[in-house]
Design a protein around this motif. Structure first.
Motif, PDB file in Angstrom:
ATOM      1  N   GLU A  18      12.551  34.397  39.083  1.00 47.46           N
ATOM      2  CA  GLU A  18      12.153  34.497  37.681  1.00 47.46           C
ATOM      3  C   GLU A  18      12.334  33.162  36.959  1.00 47.46           C
ATOM      4  OE1 GLU A  18      12.686  37.404  33.827  1.00 47.46           O
ATOM      5  OE2 GLU A  18      14.421  37.093  35.129  1.00 47.46           O
ATOM      6  N   TRP A  72       3.499  33.845  42.624  1.00 46.41           N
ATOM      7  CA  TRP A  72       3.807  35.161  42.068  1.00 46.41           C
ATOM      8  C   TRP A  72       2.524  35.874  41.625  1.00 46.41           C
ATOM      9  CZ3 TRP A  72       7.830  38.115  42.650  1.00 46.41           C
ATOM     10  CH2 TRP A  72       7.940  39.268  41.862  1.00 46.41           C
ATOM     11  N   ARG A  82       1.282  39.475  42.868  1.00 44.14           N
ATOM     12  CA  ARG A  82       0.923  40.502  41.878  1.00 44.14           C
ATOM     13  C   ARG A  82      -0.467  41.068  42.177  1.00 44.14           C
ATOM     14  NH1 ARG A  82       1.015  37.677  36.629  1.00 44.14           N
ATOM     15  NH2 ARG A  82       3.219  38.238  36.460  1.00 44.14           N
ATOM     16  N   GLU A 140       6.730  45.923  37.037  1.00 39.01           N
ATOM     17  CA  GLU A 140       7.220  44.543  37.057  1.00 39.01           C
ATOM     18  C   GLU A 140       8.194  44.301  35.909  1.00 39.01           C
ATOM     19  OE1 GLU A 140       5.018  40.333  37.660  1.00 39.01           O
ATOM     20  OE2 GLU A 140       4.622  41.297  35.735  1.00 39.01           O
TER      21      GLU A 140
END
Length: 207
Positions: free
Chosen positions: A118, A131, A135, A173
């Protein structure tokens, strides 16, 4: 096996071991520090390999983290790739809730590394791009499940499967990151049950 083959096998084994040393070291250093303060020099020193050797395998810390992300996300993809062939809306709801629960449980198990991910998403274009690819793979898989449910008459046919899939993934998410930050007082079971109820109530018409 001739001598040339033996040399190739030994060289291949050294390559595998060197990569593994660098990945183990990278994980350790990332978790001890954070993404921004970690340097490739720290990782190389921890791995105990030469700079030239290290750069043959990885261009920098971003690439090392990407490989670590891929390893972790393989577990998540195994959950997402489970066969989805419900015969009733209730079967669909049960399976979706099981997947949502497993997804969040994995987030909890991999909390430390996902915290680093993150951080990296916010400062690294390479990690952010990776990412996004992850996704989109999830969203495509969810879309396929929705199209199956629509084709079998279980789910509403007037909804765009990709739009629904994106909404479902982004909800999961959001809670994934809340779980890894330990920002929620709700249990994983409570989150999964609530998310699933909202999602399936809208997608699967009542009898």
């Amino acid at each position: 096996m001739n001598s040339d083959d033996v040399k190739i096998d030994k060289r291949h084994l050294r390559t595998i071991r060197t990569r593994e040393k660098l990945l183990v070291a990278a994980r350790e250093v990332f978790l001890e520090n954070d993404f921004q303060t970690t340097t490739i020099a720290q990782i190389i020193k921890r791995a105990g390999v030469g700079y030239g050797t290290a750069y043959v395998h990885f261009e920098g810390k971003d690439e090392l983290l990407i490989v670590l992300i891929e390893t972790v996300m393989d577990q998540f993809h195994q959950v997402a790739e489970q066969p989805f062939e419900p015969r009733t809306a209730e079967e669909a709801r049960e399976q979706i809730e099981q997947q949502a629960t497993a997804f969040l449980q994995l987030a909890e198990q991999e909390r430390e590394l996902l915290r680093i991910v993150e951080q990296a998403i916010g400062v690294s274009y390479a990690i952010r791009t990776k990412w996004k690819q992850i996704r989109e793979r999830f969203i495509e898989r969810i879309s396929r499940d929705i199209r199956y449910a629509q084709a079998t008459g279980l789910a509403r046919s007037d909804l765009d499967p990709t739009l629904v899939a994106r909404g479902w993934f982004f909800a999961n998410e959001m809670y994934l990151f809340e779980v890894i930050r330990e920002e929620t007082t709700a249990t994983i079971d409570e989150i999964a049950k609530t998310l699933t109820a909202v999602y399936t109530t809208g997608l699967y018409p009542h009898d």
